[in-house]
Design a protein around this motif. Structure first.
Motif, PDB file in Angstrom:
ATOM      1  N   MET A  30       0.903  -0.823   0.331  1.00  0.00           N
ATOM      2  CA  MET A  30       0.080   0.159  -0.023  1.00  0.00           C
ATOM      3  C   MET A  30       0.605   1.308   0.063  1.00  0.00           C
ATOM      4  N   LEU A  31       0.751   2.292  -1.513  1.00  0.00           N
ATOM      5  CA  LEU A  31       1.145   2.970  -0.834  1.00  0.00           C
ATOM      6  C   LEU A  31       0.239   4.549  -0.396  1.00  0.00           C
ATOM      7  N   VAL A  32       0.919   5.219   0.833  1.00  0.00           N
ATOM      8  CA  VAL A  32       0.141   6.271   1.635  1.00  0.00           C
ATOM      9  C   VAL A  32       0.805   7.507   1.569  1.00  0.00           C
ATOM     10  N   VAL A  33       0.008   8.043   1.012  1.00  0.00           N
ATOM     11  CA  VAL A  33       0.439   9.944   0.573  1.00  0.00           C
ATOM     12  C   VAL A  33      -0.595  10.805   1.856  1.00  0.00           C
ATOM     13  N   ASP A  34       0.477  11.350   2.857  1.00  0.00           N
ATOM     14  CA  ASP A  34      -0.319  11.905   3.709  1.00  0.00           C
ATOM     15  C   ASP A  34      -0.157  13.326   3.813  1.00  0.00           C
ATOM     16  N   GLY A  35      -1.131  14.615   3.724  1.00  0.00           N
ATOM     17  CA  GLY A  35      -0.274  15.405   3.792  1.00  0.00           C
ATOM     18  C   GLY A  35       0.806  16.125   3.405  1.00  0.00           C
ATOM     19  N   LEU A  36       0.809  15.649   1.903  1.00  0.00           N
ATOM     20  CA  LEU A  36       2.105  16.013   1.434  1.00  0.00           C
ATOM     21  C   LEU A  36       2.237  17.292   1.160  1.00  0.00           C
ATOM     22  N   THR A  37       3.010  18.262   1.399  1.00  0.00           N
ATOM     23  CA  THR A  37       3.275  19.222  -0.042  1.00  0.00           C
ATOM     24  C   THR A  37       4.389  19.754  -0.349  1.00  0.00           C
ATOM     25  N   CYS A  38       4.605  20.415  -0.987  1.00  0.00           N
ATOM     26  CA  CYS A  38       5.982  20.690  -1.918  1.00  0.00           C
ATOM     27  C   CYS A  38       6.114  21.827  -1.731  1.00  0.00           C
ATOM     28  N   ARG A  39       6.829  22.511  -1.199  1.00  0.00           N
ATOM     29  CA  ARG A  39       6.244  24.254  -1.572  1.00  0.00           C
ATOM     30  C   ARG A  39       7.789  24.858  -2.482  1.00  0.00           C
ATOM     31  N   PHE A  40       7.486  25.601  -3.764  1.00  0.00           N
ATOM     32  CA  PHE A  40       9.026  26.266  -4.060  1.00  0.00           C
ATOM     33  C   PHE A  40       8.414  28.182  -4.324  1.00  0.00           C
ATOM     34  N   GLY A  41       9.763  28.348  -2.899  1.00  0.00           N
ATOM     35  CA  GLY A  41       9.062  29.466  -2.728  1.00  0.00           C
ATOM     36  C   GLY A  41       7.907  29.638  -1.854  1.00  0.00           C
ATOM     37  N   THR A  42       7.201  30.716  -2.235  1.00  0.00           N
ATOM     38  CA  THR A  42       5.937  31.147  -1.767  1.00  0.00           C
ATOM     39  C   THR A  42       4.647  29.897  -1.916  1.00  0.00           C
ATOM     40  N   LYS A  43       4.901  29.143  -3.158  1.00  0.00           N
ATOM     41  CA  LYS A  43       4.532  28.648  -3.962  1.00  0.00           C
ATOM     42  C   LYS A  43       3.743  26.783  -3.371  1.00  0.00           C
ATOM     43  N   ALA A  44       2.472  26.872  -3.452  1.00  0.00           N
ATOM     44  CA  ALA A  44       3.236  25.484  -3.204  1.00  0.00           C
ATOM     45  C   ALA A  44       2.487  24.273  -4.425  1.00  0.00           C
TER      46      ALA A  44
END
Length: 269
Positions: free
Chosen positions: A1-15
């Protein structure tokens, strides 16, 4: 099972990816859809750890992918093979060597630098090429191939990694309709024949509905739809794609074969 949990990736101020959460069962064929700039590519690259994760986690079985470093990270990237829109082949090298690069995580660097590939790896690479009707071109330079042929070489390279997941980032974006069908059928065969989970970014809704058993829709970095293709109504699609809706809903694409052909039965482009 692959679980993505609350994943956030920001570049500067942009998500680029903003608090994405979902889980994917083994053996699924999942399409990630949404307009250009929705965060689809960054999502896949974050799962593979090619893009930095700002917060949240990616879990696979008992492994915290977001905590991996060094050799363990290289091993994860082998288990979660990437297929790119622009193929990412080394044009001056022959087809066989490009496929063998999928084995780099398993052999000492001196062997690859000296082109001393283990015999079993060469056999594996030739077998993968044979499955996509490309073995006859093993000695040809990669930059002499058509786009569809190059993408099949890239898929063969991913397959020799012995992955548990294939992450395909717009794999047919630069291909004509005939080669689009060849490449999508190849991914479907891998999914059905080997049980490998496929997560595929797609711009065309027709293709997503035809090939995928589940769709994840993204808008401005957030997951806004997650369901079977039949649940994606025209209204939801228009909300996802906004001004691009007519483009992605109006294009005609060949459907997959009614039965998945055996490996080795791919058409030659």
């Amino acid at each position: 099972m692959l679980v993505v949990d609350g994943l956030t990736c920001r570049f500067g101020t942009k998500a680029a990816v903003d608090n994405a959460s979902f889980s994917i069962a083994p053996g699924s064929f999942v399409g990630v859809i949404g307009r250009s700039g929705a965060g689809k590519s960054t999502l896949l690259r974050s799962i593979n750890r090619l893009s930095p994760v700002t917060s949240g986690r990616v879990l696979f079985k008992d492994l915290d992918v977001t905590a991996l470093r060094g050799r363990e990270l290289r091993q994860w990237r082998a288990r979660s093979a990437m297929i790119f829109q622009q193929f990412n082949l080394v044009g001056r090298l022959d087809v066989l060597t490009n496929v063998l690069m999928g084995r780099l995580a398993e052999i000492p660097s001196w062997r690859s630098l000296a082109q001393l590939w283990p015999a079993e790896d060469v056999a594996m690479a030739l077998s993968a090429l044979e499955q996509f009707d490309m073995a006859a071109l093993a000695a040809q330079r990669a930059d002499q191939l058509s786009g569809g042929q190059q993408q099949r070489v890239a898929i063969a390279r991913a397959l020799v990694q012995n992955p548990e997941i294939i992450l395909a980032d717009e794999p047919i974006a630069s291909l004509d309709p005939r080669n689009t069908k060849i490449v999508m059928d190849a991914l479907l065969r891998i999914n059905k024949h080997f049980g490998i989970t496929v997560i595929c970014n797609l711009h065309s809704l027709d293709l997503a509905r035809s090939y995928c058993d589940r769709l994840i829709g993204m808008a401005t970095g957030r997951v806004v739809f997650d369901d079977v293709p039949a649940a994606l109504t025209a209204q939801i699609a228009r909300e996802l794609y906004d001004l691009e809706a007519d483009e992605v809903m109006g294009a005609a694409h060949p459907a997959p074969a009614a039965t998945v052909p055996a490996l080795g039965e791919a058409a030659v482009a």
